[in-house]
Design an enzyme around this catalytic site. Sequence first.
Site, short mmCIF file in Angstrom:
data_model
loop_
_atom_site.label_atom_id
_atom_site.label_comp_id
_atom_site.label_asym_id
_atom_site.label_seq_id
_atom_site.Cartn_x
_atom_site.Cartn_y
_atom_site.Cartn_z
N ASN A 9 -32.23 38.45 5.97
CA ASN A 9 -33.03 37.59 5.10
C ASN A 9 -33.64 36.49 5.96
O ASN A 9 -32.94 35.56 6.35
CB ASN A 9 -32.13 37.00 4.00
CG ASN A 9 -32.87 36.01 3.13
OD1 ASN A 9 -34.10 35.93 3.17
ND2 ASN A 9 -32.13 35.26 2.33
N LYS A 11 -35.74 34.28 5.09
CA LYS A 11 -36.05 33.07 4.31
C LYS A 11 -37.47 32.59 4.64
O LYS A 11 -38.36 33.41 4.78
CB LYS A 11 -35.00 31.99 4.55
CG LYS A 11 -33.57 32.54 4.38
CD LYS A 11 -32.54 31.47 4.28
CE LYS A 11 -31.16 32.13 4.26
NZ LYS A 11 -30.11 31.26 3.81
N HIS A 96 -31.03 35.60 -5.34
CA HIS A 96 -30.43 34.92 -4.19
C HIS A 96 -30.01 33.52 -4.63
O HIS A 96 -30.71 32.88 -5.43
CB HIS A 96 -31.42 34.85 -3.03
CG HIS A 96 -30.79 34.36 -1.77
ND1 HIS A 96 -30.59 33.03 -1.51
CD2 HIS A 96 -30.27 35.03 -0.70
CE1 HIS A 96 -29.98 32.90 -0.33
NE2 HIS A 96 -29.79 34.10 0.17
N GLU A 98 -30.28 30.72 -3.33
CA GLU A 98 -31.29 29.67 -3.14
C GLU A 98 -32.33 29.73 -4.26
O GLU A 98 -32.86 28.70 -4.68
CB GLU A 98 -31.93 29.81 -1.75
CG GLU A 98 -30.97 29.32 -0.68
CD GLU A 98 -31.15 29.95 0.69
OE1 GLU A 98 -32.21 30.53 0.97
OE2 GLU A 98 -30.20 29.86 1.49
N GLU A 168 -22.32 37.14 -2.29
CA GLU A 168 -22.63 36.00 -1.42
C GLU A 168 -22.05 34.73 -2.02
O GLU A 168 -22.72 34.05 -2.82
CB GLU A 168 -24.15 35.85 -1.30
CG GLU A 168 -24.82 37.02 -0.62
CD GLU A 168 -26.03 36.55 0.17
OE1 GLU A 168 -26.05 36.78 1.38
OE2 GLU A 168 -26.93 35.92 -0.41
N GLY A 174 -25.14 29.67 4.87
CA GLY A 174 -25.73 28.65 5.73
C GLY A 174 -24.80 27.52 6.09
O GLY A 174 -25.24 26.48 6.57
N SER A 210 -22.77 33.31 6.18
CA SER A 210 -22.38 32.91 7.55
C SER A 210 -21.83 34.06 8.39
O SER A 210 -20.89 33.88 9.17
CB SER A 210 -21.39 31.73 7.50
OG SER A 210 -22.04 30.59 6.95
C1 PEP Z 1 -28.38 34.50 3.04
O1 PEP Z 1 -29.37 33.81 3.08
O2 PEP Z 1 -28.31 35.44 2.24
C2 PEP Z 1 -27.26 34.19 3.94
C3 PEP Z 1 -26.16 34.87 3.82
O3 PEP Z 1 -27.47 33.19 4.87
P1 PEP Z 1 -26.53 32.82 6.13
O4 PEP Z 1 -26.21 34.13 6.83
O5 PEP Z 1 -27.36 31.93 6.96
O6 PEP Z 1 -25.29 32.20 5.60
#
Ligand code: PEP
Length: 249
Positions: A9, A11, A96, A98, A168, A174, A210
Site C-alpha cells: 500500500n 498510500k 482501510h 486511514e 490490520e 505505521g 508495521s
Molecule cells: C497499511 O497501510 O496498511 C499498513 C499496514 O501500514 P504500515 O505497514 O506502514 O504499518
Amino acid sequence: MRRLLFAANWKMHLGPAEARAYLKTFRTRYRRHDDRAVWFFPPAVSLEAAAEAVREREDLLAGAQDIHWEAKGAFTGAVSAPLAAQAGAKATLVGHSERRQLFGETDEDTRKKTAAALAASLVPVLCVGETLAEREAGHTLPVVKRQLAAALGGVEGGALRRVIIAYEPVWAIGTGRNATPQDAALVHREIRAWLAAHGAGETRVVYGGSVSLKNIAELLAEPELDGVLVGGASLNPESWAELVQTAAG
Ligand code: PEP
C-alpha cells in the site's frame, strides 16, 4: 500449495513516473517465486502506470487504494470501480483504517464499496481491525466481527470467496509496533470461522501493521497468515523486493 500474498500500500506516495521507475527496479531485484503474488496499490494517478508495468506478469498486479460505490456520476474527486478497472486495477482496498479514521468511512460505506468492487470484477481487500482503546477494552473480536458482518453480510458464498481479508489492528499501522504472530493468528482464526459460517472457509486472510524486513519471517512462519499488507516498508523497491524474497527462504 500455500500461495502467499504480499500487498504494497503506497498510500499518498509515488507519482506515475516514480511508479514506473519503482516497478522497473522491483522487477530487476525480485526473483519470481511461484508460491507468492505481489500486489501494488498506488495512488489513483499512478494506477495506469503501475498496471502497465506489471501487465505481462501473472504474479504481479495493481489495485486501487479506494473506490466510490457508485459506478459514475457527480462525485468530484472520486474514482469508481469501473474507472479503476479501466485504468488496469484488478483489486481494491476497502475500509482501510486511514479511510475509516481520517475520511469518516463508515461500515455501511464498506458494504457498498465491497459490492461495487465485486460488480466490477475487482478483488476487494477488506481491511478490518480494532483501535488501541478497543483492544484494551477487550473488544477486538466483536469489533472485527462487526466490520465483517457490515461489509460482507449480504455477499453470498461464491462471491465471498473472491474477497481477501486484511486484519490490520489500527494500533499497529505505521507505529512500528506489530502484532505478534500469535496475536494475529488468534484473530485470523476467528475471521476464518466467521467466513466458514458464511460459506467461504477458503477466503485468504492477510496481516497488516508495521510489517518489516525484521519481522516478516517470524510472521509468515505462522500458518494462519496467508500473506501481508504493508505500507511504509513497501515504499523502497529494493528493500520491498528483499522483504518478499526473505520470506521465500
Ligand atoms: C497499511 O497501510 O496498511 C499498513 C499496514 O501500514 P504500515 O505497514 O506502514 O504499518
